[in-house]
Design an enzyme around this catalytic site. Structure first.
Site, PDB file in Angstrom:
ATOM      1  N   ASN A 410       0.802  -1.222   0.000  1.00 32.12           N
ATOM      2  CA  ASN A 410       0.000   0.000   0.000  1.00 32.12           C
ATOM      3  C   ASN A 410       0.837   1.274   0.000  1.00 32.12           C
ATOM      4  OD1 ASN A 410      -1.553  -2.257   1.608  1.00 32.12           O
ATOM      5  ND2 ASN A 410      -3.117  -0.915   0.765  1.00 32.12           N
ATOM      6  N   VAL A 417       0.096   6.584  -1.354  1.00 23.23           N
ATOM      7  CA  VAL A 417      -0.445   5.826  -0.230  1.00 23.23           C
ATOM      8  C   VAL A 417      -1.791   5.277  -0.661  1.00 23.23           C
ATOM      9  CG1 VAL A 417      -1.177   5.902   2.171  1.00 23.23           C
ATOM     10  CG2 VAL A 417       0.756   7.298   1.417  1.00 23.23           C
ATOM     11  N   CYS A 418      -1.897   3.964  -0.722  1.00 23.38           N
ATOM     12  CA  CYS A 418      -3.105   3.298  -1.200  1.00 23.38           C
ATOM     13  C   CYS A 418      -3.967   2.938   0.009  1.00 23.38           C
ATOM     14  CB  CYS A 418      -2.719   2.050  -1.994  1.00 23.38           C
ATOM     15  SG  CYS A 418      -4.032   1.406  -3.027  1.00 23.38           S
ATOM     16  N   LEU A 419      -5.060   3.677   0.180  1.00 27.82           N
ATOM     17  CA  LEU A 419      -5.917   3.493   1.350  1.00 27.82           C
ATOM     18  C   LEU A 419      -7.337   3.910   0.977  1.00 27.82           C
ATOM     19  CD1 LEU A 419      -5.667   2.675   4.392  1.00 27.82           C
ATOM     20  CD2 LEU A 419      -5.480   5.118   4.892  1.00 27.82           C
ATOM     21  N   TRP A 425      -8.085   3.756  -3.024  1.00 27.56           N
ATOM     22  CA  TRP A 425      -8.377   2.334  -3.166  1.00 27.56           C
ATOM     23  C   TRP A 425      -9.860   2.127  -2.935  1.00 27.56           C
ATOM     24  CZ3 TRP A 425      -5.920  -1.388  -5.455  1.00 27.56           C
ATOM     25  CH2 TRP A 425      -6.322  -2.712  -5.264  1.00 27.56           C
TER      26      TRP A 425
END
EC number: 2.3.2.23
Length: 609
Positions: A410, A417-419, A425
């Site tokens: 992530n 920042v993959c959230l 996301w």
């Protein structure tokens, strides 16, 4: 008053390609001084023109310089005056000269000038023979200037210079554009195209229909570097590890077969992706000019480092260019940001520290300490936050200081920042950003708990289904091993270049945790798996997770001995050099008291002040 006149014998006739027949008898001429200068390239005062320019002058229309009247005349010479008409020197006038290809009738010559001329040769036939003798390829056109150079184009066939006559505007063939161009002809020469003999036509290695006919074996067409997919893939795997399988993250696209040739091989700053990753790794070579730090310079500031504070300089912030200090935000937006500040100052957990900026309320910086029991233990992970104008209707934008390393599925090596909470996301409605409900504190806690966790391999959607299986646990352990190696590199990266306002915190943190990190690395070298709890944990033989891989044990030992240990020594960590083996009890007490287990009451007291 009669002008002063001088009686001068007729000078010998100069060699010329054409013969002039004077209108008067061949008697000694009586001329004034100005007429004498005229024969040597001077300015004509009447209808007479100098002999060097073949009896031709250029007529300027009403768009000439405003400083001169219609009767004013001026002339400019050029190197082309030394040559005769094209028959005298075939190469003296380029075939690509736009002035040499203007075909106009000469019927008004006798009316404009005071002497008679012999019959002019057929211009079309003359130039046709000249073109045929040059072996010009079929289909090639000679470039022509868009704006003609003068009113009477036949006058520029050999001299390329401009001379004014008595202002006669009888010729109406010249366009208005010619007058515009004539204004500048006295200040600069008309650019002349490259002659045909300089172009490599009918030569090997020439690209057909090429505008500049550059040979294919020229250095301009050579690729600046050789790209091989295997080498590029190896370079990416070294710096982007750990990575999940290609079905999730996707395989890196294959590089091009070669360079486009638009840049020369030695252009500064021009590097391929492979060269960039190889030549500029996140862990830069050690600087010999660096000196050993004194712990007294930063240890006290570290112990009293506030959990939340407002600072001034935002110059090194990732989103510093997204706004300005003079930008005016709405009152509702500013009030919401102030509410976020109060929440962070009051409720930040123990292992998160934040700095806000007084002159840029839209910026924020946070650092999260890696938790024990994870591959990220004792590490520092920095994040830059930007609040857009649409906040809180839209979530903040977060950038991770990766240093080119991908330590989590992530946390991309580019800083993304993959959230779900950030909208980067997919997720269900409860996991996404909820305006006027979600806060920045939730974002930081989610990064700490959901991303920097014990088994980051299962962060990828769908991979959690393999948890508990032999294959899933084995793959997760290998991923965590690579993650810890990159976490060590991140430590070194942070010690060498800590973000602004976090310098003392970074130095003090790694000074206090250095022995714990080395103790953990020693356990990993002996077979412990990443995330193994060193403090109060059982021995390696009792570790239920099994033994780590041989590669991981070797990588840990090599990195500690060649890089990490030297960085800790430069930081001033005690007990790592042979001469420091004998220390007084007071020194040992100071070193032990500054470890990561700082007094919680002291931290809270500083934060509340």
């Amino acid at each position: 008053m009669e002008p002063n006149v001088v009686e001068i014998a007729t000078p010998p006739a100069a060699s010329c390609s054409r013969i002039r027949t004077p209108t008067k008898a061949e008697t000694p001429e009586v001329i004034d001084v100005e007429e004498y200068d005229l024969q040597n390239g001077g300015v004509p005062n009447g209808n007479n023109v100098d002999y060097k320019n073949k009896g031709k002058a250029i007529d300027f229309d009403s768009m000439s310089y405003g400083d001169y009247g219609e009767e004013d005349e001026y002339a400019v010479g050029s190197p082309g005056d030394d040559y005769g008409y094209p028959e005298s020197s075939p190469l003296s006038n380029s075939l690509l000269d736009p002035e040499s290809l203007i075909y106009e009738d000469d019927e008004n010559y006798s009316e404009q000038y005071d002497f008679e001329m012999e019959a002019e040769p057929d211009n079309y036939s003359m130039y046709q023979d000249l073109f045929d003798g040059k072996d010009i390829p079929t289909g090639v056109e000679v470039s022509m200037d868009w704006f003609p150079n003068s009113a009477d184009k036949e006058s520029a066939s050999s001299s390329k210079s401009s001379h004014a006559n008595n202002g006669n505007n009888s010729s109406k063939k010249a366009t208005k554009a010619s007058g515009i161009h004539s204004q500048f002809s006295s200040d600069m020469e008309t650019p002349v195209a490259q002659p045909w003999n300089a172009l490599p036509h009918k030569a090997e290695g020439v690209i057909p229909n090429s505008a500049y006919a550059l040979p294919q074996n020229s250095k301009a067409f050579q690729p600046p570097y050789a790209v091989h997919y295997s080498a590029l893939k190896t370079a990416f795997s070294n710096y982007l590890q750990p990575q999940t399988p290609d079905t999730v993250l996707g395989e890196a696209p294959a590089p091009a077969a070669g360079s486009s040739g638009l840049l020369p091989p030695n252009t500064p700053g021009f590097k391929s992706n492979a060269a960039r990753f190889k030549e500029e790794p996140p862990i830069l070579p050690p600087d010999d000019s660096r000196v050993k730090r004194n712990m007294e310079d930063y240890l006290g500031l570290y112990l009293f480092f506030k959990r939340f504070d407002i600072v001034e300089d935002f110059s090194d912030h990732h989103y510093a260019s997204k706004g300005t200090t003079s930008k005016q935000h709405s009152k509702d937006w500013a009030k919401r940001i102030q509410d976020e500040w109060r929440i962070l100052e009051k409720d930040l957990p123990e292992m998160i520290f934040v700095r806000a900026y007084e002159s840029r309320m839209d910026l924020l910086r946070a650092v999260i300490i890696g938790a024990q029991g994870t591959p990220y233990h004792d590490g520092l992970f920095f994040f830059d936050i930007f609040f857009p104008d649409t906040y809180p209707s839209t979530p903040p934008i977060v950038h991770y200081h990766s240093g080119g390393l991908r330590i989590n599925p992530n946390l991309y090596n580019c800083g993304k920042v993959c959230l779900s909470l950030l909208g980067t996301w997919s997720g269900n409605q409860r996991e996404k950003w909820i305006p006027n409900t979600s806060t920045m504190l939730q974002v930081l806690v989610s990064i700490q708990g959901l991303i920097l966790n014990q088994k980051p391999y299962f962060n990828e959607p769908g991979y959690e289904r393999s948890a508990g299986s032999a294959h899933g646990e084995s793959t997760s352990k290998a991923y965590s091993e690579n993650t810890f190696i990159l976490s060590l590199k991140t430590m070194v990266y942070t010690m060498r270049r800590p973000p602004k306002y976090f310098e003392d915190f970074a130095y003090g943190h790694f000074f206090s945790c250095a022995h714990d990190v080395l103790k953990a690395c020693n356990a990993y070298r002996n077979g412990a798996t990443p995330g193994y709890l060193v403090k109060g944990a059982p021995d390696v033989e009792e570790n239920s997770a099994g033994m780590s891989s041989l590669k991981f044990r070797t990588d840990v030992a090599t990195f500690v001995e060649t890089v990490l240990l030297k960085e800790f020594i430069l930081l001033g960590v005690l007990g790592l050099e042979p001469e420091e083996e004998e220390k007084t009890p007071e020194t040992i007490i100071v070193a032990e008291s500054s470890k990561c287990t700082r007094s919680r009451s002291k931290r809270d007291r500083v934060s509340s002040s």
